[in-house]
Design an enzyme around this catalytic site. Sequence first.
Site, PDB file in Angstrom:
ATOM      1  N   LYS A 192      39.480  27.149  22.503  1.00 37.51           N
ATOM      2  CA  LYS A 192      39.136  25.884  23.164  1.00 37.51           C
ATOM      3  C   LYS A 192      38.535  26.201  24.530  1.00 37.51           C
ATOM      4  O   LYS A 192      39.225  26.561  25.467  1.00 37.51           O
ATOM      5  CB  LYS A 192      40.347  24.970  23.355  1.00 37.51           C
ATOM      6  CG  LYS A 192      39.833  23.553  23.688  1.00 37.51           C
ATOM      7  CD  LYS A 192      40.755  22.710  24.507  1.00 37.51           C
ATOM      8  CE  LYS A 192      40.689  22.869  25.988  1.00 37.51           C
ATOM      9  NZ  LYS A 192      39.434  22.475  26.652  1.00 37.51           N
ATOM     10  N   GLU A 268      47.398  33.564  32.130  1.00 36.18           N
ATOM     11  CA  GLU A 268      46.635  34.170  33.239  1.00 36.18           C
ATOM     12  C   GLU A 268      46.298  32.998  34.153  1.00 36.18           C
ATOM     13  O   GLU A 268      45.411  32.205  33.852  1.00 36.18           O
ATOM     14  CB  GLU A 268      45.338  34.803  32.719  1.00 36.18           C
ATOM     15  CG  GLU A 268      45.525  35.931  31.739  1.00 36.18           C
ATOM     16  CD  GLU A 268      45.890  37.245  32.382  1.00 36.18           C
ATOM     17  OE1 GLU A 268      45.852  37.321  33.619  1.00 36.18           O
ATOM     18  OE2 GLU A 268      46.225  38.178  31.646  1.00 36.18           O
ATOM     19  N   CYS A 303      39.579  33.937  39.933  1.00 35.55           N
ATOM     20  CA  CYS A 303      41.041  33.947  40.099  1.00 35.55           C
ATOM     21  C   CYS A 303      41.483  35.067  41.035  1.00 35.55           C
ATOM     22  O   CYS A 303      42.463  34.926  41.751  1.00 35.55           O
ATOM     23  CB  CYS A 303      41.705  34.091  38.745  1.00 35.55           C
ATOM     24  SG  CYS A 303      41.104  35.526  37.840  1.00 35.55           S
ATOM     25  N   GLU A 402      45.442  27.750  46.380  1.00 40.13           N
ATOM     26  CA  GLU A 402      44.224  28.242  45.747  1.00 40.13           C
ATOM     27  C   GLU A 402      43.135  27.173  45.860  1.00 40.13           C
ATOM     28  O   GLU A 402      43.323  26.049  45.400  1.00 40.13           O
ATOM     29  CB  GLU A 402      44.475  28.562  44.276  1.00 40.13           C
ATOM     30  CG  GLU A 402      43.251  29.181  43.626  1.00 40.13           C
ATOM     31  CD  GLU A 402      43.427  29.472  42.147  1.00 40.13           C
ATOM     32  OE1 GLU A 402      43.923  28.589  41.426  1.00 40.13           O
ATOM     33  OE2 GLU A 402      43.059  30.573  41.707  1.00 40.13           O
TER      34      GLU A 402
END
Length: 499
Positions: A192, A268, A303, A402
């Site tokens: 997906k 992750e 990331c 973040e």
Amino acid sequence: MSETRDLSYWQARAAALRPQSRAYIGGAWTDAADGATFDTINPATGAVLAKVAACGAADVDRAVAAARQAFEQGVWSGLAPRERKAVLLRLAALIEAHHEELALLETLDMGKPIGDTLAYDIPEAARTFAWYAEAIDKIYGEIAPTGGNVLATITREPLGVVAAVVPWNYPLLMGSWKVAPALAAGNSVILKPAEQSPLTALRLAELAAEAGIPPGVFNVVPGLGAQAGQALGLHPDVDCIAFTGSTATGKRFMEYSGQSNLKRVWLECGGKSPHIVFHDCPDLERAAQAAAIGIFNNQGEICIAGSRLYVQRAIYEPFMEKLEAYAGAMQPGDPLDPSSAMGAIVDARQLDRVMSYVDGGQREGARLRLGGERVRKDTGGYFLQPTIFECPSQSLSIVREEIFGPVLAVTMFDTEDEVVRMANDSPYGLGSGLWTANLSRAHRASRRLRAGLVWVNCYMDGDITVPFGGVKQSGSGRDKSLHALDKYSDLKTTWIRLE
Ligand code: NAD
């Protein structure tokens, strides 16, 4: 004479593209059961690229049933590893053969520069398939050191149906890091892609079919997270979720697993990686360049972006001047222009989110040292200058959260103990970097950093041979390397009594 790959070349190819927009389930192209679609846009212009099938629970049911049936029939899971290897090598070769088209799709769908997709995203995806293909027929089981009247074997078995749910920042590559080892290990896979960037995943399905992956073994269900993603997370017949995305969504997948069949969940997730420059840095010039690329490459949507920079007092100002020069040179440009160092932020929502941190940083008392402005507004796209803040305190939101955009938070430090403490003071633990010519300091500090990855005298280097992943709320399990195969196989013990 070979054609020049300049802006006009890519514009002409873009105009001629007709991307696949339907789901790929059980070897067939299909609309969503209820006919729903979503728009995928070009972040450099705001224009709609395609109306893509918005899969929901009924489509996920069909994909899981097709994947399960293929698994049980053994059309892939029952092949000898060398036979799977041959097909996956063909797929790697097809990715290479179509690398320009895939790079263009990725750039249009996600906004990153064409130079990056050509040089990194697509070749790395091809290498990933080739590497797991090459590895899989060289992996042996074990015989346990039992007593003489027993033979105990330890064998690796595929899990069954693996669902990979991936983000938009490296759409094809993040998918490949999961799909390649999962297929190599003999599983059926449902991918997906993120709703912002579904086009290369759909092209991958076409290439996988051409390579000879049997129907049902590899399926792609584009759709919204709260629909297709959630349906996969809650499905009682999915054996494993391999997820890359935000920590908030990662937490949801653990809940879905608990509410359904306790499927394995590998995560992750996010990061806020510290990048440390000690006064004895062996090469300030290289470190400054790495610090700029470490946060502004891919528009900061990485990331492992080195989004928290720590610079020791003795070298602070000279280092910052070099950093500013490198950062200033990375202004956003047309993603289709091979000379652009930065492209567009993925969509209006993400740009708003990043801008709210730029505003918040100033409100909370950080000093804006570079950038902070939207640019190229007349294009209809979402472009932001490389932005650098100097931060007087570690409690600022721009230091703790973040941002996932081209925003760097810089802090001055005095001692090694102090900087290790600040670096580790985060819910995340993905990447980290340090620059020093002192071997003892390099070993000592890298051991003390709580992160899945530590770079010494470089940043963001690596290849497929090393594991990739984080600790703390950056996730669990590892992509890349042979260790990734642990996520997609179970160990079976067979204890045989010898009469
Ligand atoms: P996201 O969590 O919003 O989405 C990731 C995927 O999850 C998408 O496919 C999305 O459709 C799906 N999803 C969203 N909400 C869902 C829900 N409620 N239920 C089920 N599925 C859902 O993340 P994003 O914005 O696409 O990507 C950015 C994030 O990804 C950042 O936090 C970044 O750090 C992280 N990331 C991590 C790594 C890593 O290796 N650790 C690599 C790349 C990106």
